[in-house]
Design an enzyme around this catalytic site. Structure first.
Site, mmCIF file in Angstrom:
data_model
loop_
_atom_site.group_PDB
_atom_site.id
_atom_site.type_symbol
_atom_site.label_atom_id
_atom_site.label_comp_id
_atom_site.label_asym_id
_atom_site.label_seq_id
_atom_site.Cartn_x
_atom_site.Cartn_y
_atom_site.Cartn_z
ATOM 1 N N ARG B 121 -40.308 -18.497 80.280
ATOM 2 C CA ARG B 121 -40.759 -19.315 79.146
ATOM 3 C C ARG B 121 -41.932 -18.705 78.397
ATOM 4 O O ARG B 121 -42.786 -19.417 77.867
ATOM 5 C CB ARG B 121 -41.093 -20.733 79.589
ATOM 6 N N LYS B 143 -40.658 -13.310 64.186
ATOM 7 C CA LYS B 143 -39.212 -13.521 64.240
ATOM 8 C C LYS B 143 -38.628 -12.595 65.303
ATOM 9 O O LYS B 143 -38.852 -11.393 65.272
ATOM 10 C CB LYS B 143 -38.565 -13.191 62.893
ATOM 11 N N GLU B 185 -38.740 -2.425 50.968
ATOM 12 C CA GLU B 185 -39.447 -3.648 51.384
ATOM 13 C C GLU B 185 -40.843 -3.712 50.761
ATOM 14 O O GLU B 185 -41.334 -4.779 50.406
ATOM 15 C CB GLU B 185 -39.566 -3.729 52.906
ATOM 16 N N LYS B 227 -47.686 -10.530 53.811
ATOM 17 C CA LYS B 227 -46.795 -11.206 54.761
ATOM 18 C C LYS B 227 -47.579 -12.191 55.624
ATOM 19 O O LYS B 227 -47.129 -13.315 55.860
ATOM 20 C CB LYS B 227 -46.073 -10.191 55.650
ATOM 21 N N GLU B 237 -40.619 -21.165 58.876
ATOM 22 C CA GLU B 237 -39.679 -21.222 57.758
ATOM 23 C C GLU B 237 -39.151 -22.634 57.523
ATOM 24 O O GLU B 237 -37.998 -22.836 57.184
ATOM 25 C CB GLU B 237 -38.513 -20.252 58.042
ATOM 26 N N ARG B 242 -41.707 -19.389 53.147
ATOM 27 C CA ARG B 242 -41.358 -18.078 53.680
ATOM 28 C C ARG B 242 -40.085 -17.545 53.024
ATOM 29 O O ARG B 242 -39.791 -16.356 53.096
ATOM 30 C CB ARG B 242 -41.173 -18.218 55.209
ATOM 31 N N ASN B 246 -37.313 -13.474 51.459
ATOM 32 C CA ASN B 246 -35.899 -13.096 51.487
ATOM 33 C C ASN B 246 -35.412 -12.519 50.160
ATOM 34 O O ASN B 246 -34.208 -12.298 49.990
ATOM 35 C CB ASN B 246 -35.032 -14.309 51.853
ATOM 36 N N HIS B 249 -32.548 -10.179 49.973
ATOM 37 C CA HIS B 249 -31.908 -10.172 51.290
ATOM 38 C C HIS B 249 -30.591 -10.931 51.318
ATOM 39 O O HIS B 249 -29.754 -10.679 52.179
ATOM 40 C CB HIS B 249 -32.846 -10.736 52.348
ATOM 41 N N HIS B 253 -27.958 -8.682 52.832
ATOM 42 C CA HIS B 253 -27.264 -8.889 54.107
ATOM 43 C C HIS B 253 -25.753 -8.788 53.935
ATOM 44 O O HIS B 253 -25.057 -8.231 54.780
ATOM 45 C CB HIS B 253 -27.606 -10.262 54.705
ATOM 46 N N HIS B 266 -30.798 -1.106 56.456
ATOM 47 C CA HIS B 266 -31.316 -2.375 55.959
ATOM 48 C C HIS B 266 -32.059 -2.212 54.627
ATOM 49 O O HIS B 266 -31.814 -2.956 53.671
ATOM 50 C CB HIS B 266 -32.235 -3.000 57.010
#
Lengths: 361, 361
Positions: B121, B143, B185, B227, B237, B242, B246, B249, B253, B266
């Site tokens: 945990r 993330k 980016e 960021k 998010e 946030r 994206n 993105h 994606h 990417h």
């Protein structure tokens, strides 16, 4: 219906306790606007018994229902099962707002909670515990867990449910062995922090064993409330306050491991772990002998075993030394100074522990 | 050395940026008392290059070091790898206070972060990103993610690192293609919220491509700071803030998926996604044509491709419709009203999206 709130800021949630609450799930879920697709994780037996009532209630509230059936045993708490469930969510609820329902005992709660925590970095989940043990313990507090071949509960996160529904009616269909397992955890709450509740249990245990709905609701509420207060003060077990909930669990886990999780169920192992922890307290002259006798008497009256049978002493000690709580070469025990007075002690001599385990073998 | 702090209450952490910081890791880790066993997740190539410097630094600070090598590709982000790493922790750091070190690019950061989040945990982890892309983006914000055969990043949690160390010296050994991916980016940050930084990039991009250490430290700091400010206001998010990260993105994606994650990396896909998002903005008359031209010009100057090649239009559109952000039958796009002015818009007509993708095919 009784309501207990777990106060955790933005992660707060209610616990509803009462008889025949299952049929109200849809209404409650809608009031919390958890989503429009319920992905229900359960086993075949529970689905047969409660599936229709739950599905009808959800559908009436315009919630689509999808089922995921898992096996009844600890083997279900695997990464492979988690991956299977997540694939199932994608298949059944892809374009909907999904929430997860854990309908069952501790194994199902641990697995479904983990899936909810990690699917797309977290979707809502609710707990509908159907065993006494899960109602008073594992459904509350947000502990989720999976096993690895090398050990139990090695994988998990803290992730709070959005709602817990304890339908005491579900208890009526449980075999006696599971009631006894639940009783062990119930007695644990009383001995760690509530002497009045302990007296109540000494008087009322026959009604609990007889599954009297009113008494069950009282008992489940009291336990849920104790657990909620402790979880509120130490949500992620970082402050040591949640530690006292592990009373009886240190040796209990070792006994479970040594028995290969087949000889004894969790509650039975915890009952044994508790009498051993009490024995340690008596040997250290921390607690009066008379109170130790009362605890043992209540456990026995409720059908718990206080003598270890069929589990080897050396295996228990080996499992104990390898336990995850035994970190940095220090051991840590929750002991009692009396009924209702739990304390955490470190560095209990291994010889004393071995003596006490031997005394119960 | 530059320091940026991510302010998240009890989960706050520093980002250190500078040349040759790797050798200071031990000292920094000790000052944060993260543990006494570092379980370093990396790949063979990175270990060969930086392994000795990192291990020496940690060992000098009395931290034991254990290595876990994983493959370099997206395939490493699997549950099987996570299980293998956790088993490795148990084997190597059982009786010690372990913390995890993600030494590498985004794949390693995602995997190691997830393992840190779920092992018992949660144990502490630190990010030491070695690619430009990871330094300006994936190492910050907590993330973590794993893939399933049915889709990318389906499994994960938000779990903040305790420390990020961006050693700009690591950038010098990167192939140009990875620098360009990072530049995409970096340009993203400028166009969504920092017109002054955009002007800076228009002037200084040759120094970045030439891997000038001082300019790299300036750029990484600026991006990390942008960021950090966004993550602070919307850690999980949930508030939609946030979302602007994206930018580029959504279609990016889809392009990555359509290319099977092999044709384009990417950053390359995000660069294409950004010009398409700019195109949508221009078509909707939301942004001045002149600014669109400046964005495209800067991307091209930095070596990014602004024309999709070898990826089929229909596959991109299919992948887009199945994307996880396309939930509840609404689409959501981050668009620009100008350089530095990102806005979130819903329900962009599918026909317009198809037109724009076709225009870049």
């Amino acid at each position: 219906m009784r309501t207990i709130r777990v106060h955790l800021g933005k992660r707060s949630y209610p616990i509803y306790i009462g008889s025949r609450l299952l049929g109200q799930t849809g209404r409650i879920v809608r009031s919390l606007s958890l989503g429009d697709c319920a992905y229900i994780v359960t086993n075949a037996r529970i689905k047969r018994r409660y599936g229709r009532a739950l599905a009808t209630s959800l559908q009436r509230s315009k919630v689509t229902v999808a089922w995921a059936l898992v096996g009844d045993t600890e083997q279900s708490k695997s990464l492979a099962q988690a991956a299977r469930l997540i694939t199932g969510i994608l298949k059944n609820c892809r374009s909907r707002r999904v929430f997860i329902v854990a309908l069952g005992g501790g194994v199902i709660g641990d697995l479904a909670g983990f899936v909810a925590a990690v699917y797309k970095r977290g979707v809502p989940y609710i707990q509908i515990p159907t065993t006494l043990l899960a109602q008073v313990d594992s459904s509350i507090g947000g502990k989720t867990a999976l096993d690895l071949p090398v050990g139990k509960n090695l994988i998990g996160v803290f992730y709070q449910p959005r709602l817990v529904i304890c339908d005491t009616n579900a208890i009526t269909s449980l075999p006696l062995r599971q009631i006894i397992a639940g009783m062990a955890e119930i007695i644990k709450y009383a001995v760690i922090c509530d002497p009045i509740f302990f007296k109540f249990l000494e008087k009322k245990y026959p009604q609990i064993l007889a599954k009297d709905q009113g008494t069950l609701a009282q008992v489940v509420s009291r336990c849920a409330s104790i657990k909620a207060r402790i979880v509120e003060r130490d949500e992620q077990e970082t402050r040591g306050l949640r530690t006292i909930l592990n009373f009886g669990h240190t040796l209990g886990h070792a006994i479970e491991t040594a028995g290969g999780y087949r000889r004894l169920n969790h509650g039975e192992a915890v009952a044994l772990g508790m009498v051993m922890a009490v024995d340690i307290g008596v040997r250290l002259r921390m607690m009066p002998k008379g109170e130790a006798i009362r605890i043992e008497r209540l456990l026995k009256s409720c059908g718990a075993t206080v003598q270890m049978r069929g589990v080897s002493l050396s295996k228990v000690l080996r499992a104990y030394v390898h336990d995850k709580k035994f970190v940095g070469r220090k051991n840590k025990f929750v002991l009692l100074r009396g009924i209702g007075k739990a304390v955490v002690r470190e560095n209990i001599p291994l010889g004393l522990i071995a003596d006490v385990v031997r005394g119960r073998s």
